[in-house]
Every structure is written in C-alpha cells, then in structure tokens.
Design an enzyme around this catalytic site. Structure first.
Site, PDB file in Angstrom:
ATOM      1  N   LYS A   1     -72.438  69.129 -23.100  1.00  0.00           N
ATOM      2  CA  LYS A   1     -73.449  68.267 -23.711  1.00  0.00           C
ATOM      3  C   LYS A   1     -74.332  67.634 -22.623  1.00  0.00           C
ATOM      4  CE  LYS A   1     -72.750  63.696 -24.144  1.00  0.00           C
ATOM      5  NZ  LYS A   1     -72.301  62.996 -22.951  1.00  0.00           N
TER       6      LYS A   1
ATOM      7  N   HIS B   1     -65.762  67.056 -24.060  1.00  0.00           N
ATOM      8  CA  HIS B   1     -64.477  66.861 -23.388  1.00  0.00           C
ATOM      9  C   HIS B   1     -63.566  65.904 -24.159  1.00  0.00           C
ATOM     10  CE1 HIS B   1     -66.311  63.225 -21.675  1.00  0.00           C
ATOM     11  NE2 HIS B   1     -65.105  62.828 -21.327  1.00  0.00           N
TER      12      HIS B   1
ATOM     13  N   LYS C   1     -59.173  65.919 -25.065  1.00  0.00           N
ATOM     14  CA  LYS C   1     -58.199  64.891 -24.653  1.00  0.00           C
ATOM     15  C   LYS C   1     -56.946  65.019 -25.519  1.00  0.00           C
ATOM     16  CE  LYS C   1     -61.643  61.511 -23.161  1.00  0.00           C
ATOM     17  NZ  LYS C   1     -61.448  60.901 -21.876  1.00  0.00           N
TER      18      LYS C   1
ATOM     19  N   GLU D   1     -66.822  50.659 -22.296  1.00  0.00           N
ATOM     20  CA  GLU D   1     -66.624  50.898 -20.858  1.00  0.00           C
ATOM     21  C   GLU D   1     -67.007  49.667 -20.066  1.00  0.00           C
ATOM     22  OE1 GLU D   1     -68.800  54.221 -19.218  1.00  0.00           O
ATOM     23  OE2 GLU D   1     -68.447  55.391 -21.025  1.00  0.00           O
TER      24      GLU D   1
ATOM     25  N   ASP E   1     -75.735  59.654 -25.988  1.00  0.00           N
ATOM     26  CA  ASP E   1     -74.750  59.945 -24.946  1.00  0.00           C
ATOM     27  C   ASP E   1     -73.325  59.972 -25.494  1.00  0.00           C
ATOM     28  OD1 ASP E   1     -73.943  60.296 -22.197  1.00  0.00           O
ATOM     29  OD2 ASP E   1     -73.267  58.211 -22.203  1.00  0.00           O
TER      30      ASP E   1
ATOM     31  N   HIS F   1     -69.319  62.613 -28.815  1.00  0.00           N
ATOM     32  CA  HIS F   1     -67.885  62.309 -28.804  1.00  0.00           C
ATOM     33  C   HIS F   1     -67.408  61.548 -30.056  1.00  0.00           C
ATOM     34  CE1 HIS F   1     -68.376  63.680 -24.802  1.00  0.00           C
ATOM     35  NE2 HIS F   1     -68.768  62.540 -24.261  1.00  0.00           N
TER      36      HIS F   1
ATOM     37  N   LYS G   1     -71.776  50.301 -22.610  1.00  0.00           N
ATOM     38  CA  LYS G   1     -71.471  50.224 -21.176  1.00  0.00           C
ATOM     39  C   LYS G   1     -71.418  48.747 -20.796  1.00  0.00           C
ATOM     40  CE  LYS G   1     -72.883  54.753 -19.727  1.00  0.00           C
ATOM     41  NZ  LYS G   1     -71.578  55.400 -19.580  1.00  0.00           N
TER      42      LYS G   1
HETATM   43  C1  BG6 Z   1     -69.725  61.225 -20.999  1.00  0.00           C
HETATM   44  C2  BG6 Z   1     -70.883  60.281 -21.035  1.00  0.00           C
HETATM   45  O1  BG6 Z   1     -69.969  62.307 -21.870  1.00  0.00           O
HETATM   46  O2  BG6 Z   1     -68.548  60.549 -21.391  1.00  0.00           O
HETATM   47  C3  BG6 Z   1     -70.613  59.090 -20.142  1.00  0.00           C
HETATM   48  O3  BG6 Z   1     -72.061  60.949 -20.611  1.00  0.00           O
HETATM   49  C4  BG6 Z   1     -69.304  58.435 -20.508  1.00  0.00           C
HETATM   50  O4  BG6 Z   1     -71.678  58.144 -20.217  1.00  0.00           O
HETATM   51  C5  BG6 Z   1     -68.197  59.472 -20.543  1.00  0.00           C
HETATM   52  O5  BG6 Z   1     -69.018  57.460 -19.528  1.00  0.00           O
HETATM   53  C6  BG6 Z   1     -66.908  58.887 -21.050  1.00  0.00           C
HETATM   54  O6  BG6 Z   1     -65.898  59.824 -20.870  1.00  0.00           O
HETATM   55  P1  BG6 Z   1     -64.430  59.368 -20.463  1.00  0.00           P
HETATM   56  O7  BG6 Z   1     -63.633  60.635 -20.492  1.00  0.00           O
HETATM   57  O8  BG6 Z   1     -64.532  58.750 -19.132  1.00  0.00           O
HETATM   58  O9  BG6 Z   1     -64.036  58.397 -21.524  1.00  0.00           O
END
Ligand code: BG6
Length: 498
Positions: free
Chosen positions: A149, A179, A183, A217, A236, A241, A341
């Site tokens: 993505k 991704h 998980k 985050e 994003d 996700h 964020k």
């Molecule tokens: C990414 C985003 O796809 O996923 C990021 O572009 C984000 O902004 C990240 O921080 C979060 O992934 P994870 O695995 O760290 O929770």
C-alpha cells in the site's frame, strides 16, 4: 513446509522497507531454516554495486537490527543467497540483462517473486519494464509481483493503477500486502471467532452495542512528511489496515480458509457498508492534526513544525469515522474506527461493547450507571484477550464491580514473528489468503472517498490536539448516545470519558 526453489527479487533493496523489514525478515526465516534450499535473493537498486559491496551492506543491516550480536553461522549461509543487479532510472538495457540472467543462468530458480519495495509511483514503471522484456510471462516458471500500500490515492487512481498492472499481469500473479493482515494477533480474530462456539451466537446486533477499532501511535510523522503530506491518517491507516480489521471482525464465516473464500467474505462486508453521502460526512467522520505537546515527558513539536510539512497544511494526523454495515447481522450497530499519530499511547485494539441487560435488577444497589460487558482483543503492543464482566463485591451489600478475565495466550518461549516473515513465505508459496484482492481495495476506497472529497474542499480549518493526548475532543460527536465513548485503555480502571 518445504518450499520450491525460487528467486526473490527486491526492487528498492536499499530503501527503508527493505532495510527495516524485508532483509531482517528473510534473515529470521533463514534462522528458522524455512527458506528453500535453492533460493536466490536478488537485490535491485538504482546505483551500481559489486556483489561483495552489497553483501557488506546486508551484514550492516542485520547488525543494525540485532545490535546485541547476530548469529554469524546463519549469516554465512544467508550471504551466499545474495546477488545484486543495478537498474538505473531510464536504463532499459538493464532489464534486458536481467532477462538474460533470469532466463539463462541456471543458478537462478525460474519461479520468481518480484517485490516492489519502491514508491507507488514506480510500480507501473518497473512492471512495464519487466513486462516489456517478457519477464512477467509464466512460460518458464511462475512470475509473481508483490506490491505494498498505498494502492492508489483514491478510488479513481486505484482503478488506474490496477489497469496498468493488468497490462502485464493477471490477478493471481499479484500479491497486495497489508502487513496488518499478516500480524499473528490479527489472524487470531478469525481463530477467536470461528474456533470457539462460545462467542459466535453473540456476535451480532442482538447483543453488541457497538465496535471500536483503534490504532494509536506515540510517533509523529518522522522523516516521512514527503509521503504523509499527500496521504493523511484516513488514507494511511483507515482505508487500508483498519478496514481490513473491520472486515475480519464483521465478516460471515467463510466456506473455508482458502484465499478466495476468505476474500469473498471480506468483500461482502465492505460492499454492505452504508455509503456516506458528502452531506453526511460531518456526522460520520472527524479529523485533527497534532499541535506541540509532550510525549514521555519530553516536549515535541506540532505537525506544522515538522520538517517537510507545509506551514498551512491541513493534512490530518488523526482520523475517526463511524460506519454502519447494512446486513442481517449488523444492522444498526455502529463501528467506530480511529487512528492518530502523536497520541497518548501506542495501542492497536478491537473493542466490542455489549448491550446492557434488558432489565436492570441491580439499579437500586449501585450509584453509577450499569457497566456493560466488553470483549477486547489487543493487537499491539501486547496481544491479549480480555472480557469484562460484573461480579458481586464480597460483603453484606449486594454491590457489583467490574472484573476483567485476562487471557495471556502466549506461552513461555513462543516468539511472535514479524508480519513480513509470514507474508514473504506466503508470496513465495503462492498463497493469497493474507493478501488483498483488488475488489477489497476498491470497495474500501468507495467507503472513504466521499470523506476525502469533502476534506479536500474544506481546506481552511482543521481541529488540533496536543501531542501526547487522546485526540481532539470534538471527535465524541460521532457517538450516537451519551453512554458511548472512546475506550482508551484495555484495563478495567480506564474506559471512562477523559
Ligand atoms: C503503515 C503506515 O502502513 O503502518 C504508518 O504507513 C504506520 O504510518 C504503520 O505507522 C503502523 O504499522 P505498525 O505495524 O507499526 O503498527
């Protein structure tokens, strides 16, 4: 499982994704002894490098990832797999040389996975170059392409990216990574729902009040302003996700766990999300941007002060939305998605709030409103499963308290693997189950597109929140009733309106 021999070619091998995720994941797979005996990792970058120079860099990447010492014996084996091929921009000849290498050099297995660890704007360019020299035809062996993505910027651009991929590839050759789906704890959503009889009967509008899916985050935009300015939190995290998490929580039991069965069910959910008209965007979505604040006791700058961010940027670093799934199971149950964020905590979780019992028999004995049951699936930092229930407080009075049944399901010595480890193996094996089909991507864009359109028009004002907080206060307007609120903590004490 024994995997067939394969060549894994990584475009953008020197970039962040490859250095931080792919090469370390491959190293861990080597350590676990699950890579095919005959496998070449062919790295591609824009600059020329000798094989020895590249192997030296790979060693640096592994050392940086495992600073406390890395497994040298594994590295000795790992390094024999690595090769390097330069593909400078505009150098068509480098693709002809690649074709000769992959077609004629017997050291390179003929099943090839091309991993695009590059900017999305480069996907079509590289795929065209590969296609034009005939490297995507599956005559000698399978040819697969992995892309990450963002799949487009909105519905239209996603469709046009898709068209450019279809010029050279068919759907089974394409592996779209999200991704999150890789998980382990996210896959646990399926196990939790479909391997237990206890819950499925309750998993519907009769018992569930609403669902919250959160990814928050501590980190700010970091060095990614270049990408993030053109994206924002809704694209994003939510379009990709969090929509996947929603689909897994809400989908019907699939016919089997075969890729197409699973993906069919996810698409069905995404299709039944009630479209948000542009006039309803304010009632269904909320955005915000972090101002300066404090994280872990240290002052941090606001988004507008970050390097690479325009001083009048209205890019959202926080987004929340409410959706309804208009189907038999979920009619009338709101699903709240939020991400941000520079928030108070790093936390990803799915939280399910149940309805109150139909009759409040204990009303007279308590001074506060009834506390409903919650089921919570923590995804990170801790993977956990919690259920909150009411019990009687020991003593003469009939008073209740909330306790949490906490299940820690990881046993000593059971290591969680990184999402990329499993996904890389699946791509090599050709298993699509944890990869997205184009219609999933497309339907997900349909959900967020009206919000993006309205936000793009209203560029003069954006709510702010202090870095280190739980986001803008106004976001509570998304809830339908006063007794609904964002649940921040997975612990019993938390969960009240802050
Ligand atoms: C990414 C985003 O796809 O996923 C990021 O572009 C984000 O902004 C990240 O921080 C979060 O992934 P994870 O695995 O760290 O929770």
């Amino acid at each position: 499982k024994t995997l067939a021999p394969c060549t894994l070619m990584i475009f953008g091998a020197n970039g962040n994704l490859s250095r931080l995720k792919l090469i370390p994941a491959l190293f861990r797979l080597e350590q676990a002894n699950v890579l095919p005996e005959k496998m070449v990792i062919l790295s591609a970058g824009l600059e020329e490098r000798s094989r020895d120079e590249w192997v030296g860099e790979v060693e640096g990447i592994i050392k940086a990832k495992y600073p406390k010492g890395y497994d040298k014996a594994t590295f000795e084996k790992f390094k024999t797999r690595h090769q390097y091929h330069a593909t400078p921009i505009g150098d068509a000849e480098s693709y002809n040389r690649l074709k000769v290498l992959l077609d004629e050099d017997a050291n390179y297995p003929t099943d090839v996975v091309f991993y695009m660890a590059v900017r999305p704007s480069e996907f079509p360019v590289i795929i065209d170059a590969l296609g034009n020299v005939g490297l995507l035809k599956q005559t000698a062996g399978t040819r697969r392409v992995v892309i990450e993505k963002p799949f487009g910027y909105d519905l239209l651009s996603a469709q046009s990216l898709q068209k450019s991929l279809y010029k050279h590839l068919n759907e089974p050759q394409i592996f779209r990574i999200d991704h999150y789906v890789g998980k382990g704890t996210v896959q646990n959503v399926m196990v939790f729902r479909f391997a237990n009889m206890l819950l499925e009967p309750l998993w519907n509008r009769h018992y569930i009040d609403h669902v919250q899916i959160t990814h928050s985050e501590n980190l700010g935009v970091g060095g990614r302003a270049d990408y993030y300015e053109g994206s924002g939190a809704l694209r994003d995290m939510i379009q990709s996700h969090l929509m996947q998490l929603l689909a897994l929580v809400a989908m019907e039991p699939p016919v089997s766990l075969a890729a197409e069965h699973l993906r069919d069910e996810k698409v069905k959910v995404l299709k039944t999300i009630r479209p948000i008209s542009q006039s309803a965007v304010h009632a269904h979505a909320f955005r915000g941007q972090y101002a300066s604040g404090t994280i872990d006791g240290k002052p941090v700058p606001g988004y507008l002060e970050e390097t690479g961010v325009a001083s009048d940027s209205t890019t959202e670093t926080y987004a929340a939305m409410k959706v309804f799934i208009d189907n038999w199971r979920w009619s009338g149950v709101p699903f709240y998605l939020r991400t941000g964020k520079r928030m108070a905590e790093n936390a990803s979780a799915i939280m399910i709030r149940f309805k109150n019992p139909p009759q409040d028999l204990l009303r007279a004995t308590r001074h506060e409103p009834p506390r409903p049951n919650w089921i919570m699936l923590g995804i990170q930092p801790d993977d956990c499963l919690k259920m909150e229930i009411q019990v009687k407080i020991p003593g003469l009075e009939l008073q209740t308290r909330t306790i949490s049944l906490d299940a820690t399901y990881r046993k000593e010595g059971e290591d969680e693997y990184d999402a990329y480890e499993g996904l890389l193996l699946d791509a090599m094996e050709g298993d699509h189950s944890l990869f997205l089909r184009f219609d999933e991507v497309e339907w997900s864009w349909r959900v967020v597109d009206p919000i993006l359109k309205v936000w793009a028009m209203e560029r003069d004002f954006i709510n702010t929140y202090s870095a280190g907080s739980w986001g803008p206060r106004g976001t509570y307007r998304l809830f339908d009733r006063e007794d609904q609120f964002w649940r921040h903590s997975l612990n019993v004490k938390g969960g009240d309106l802050e």
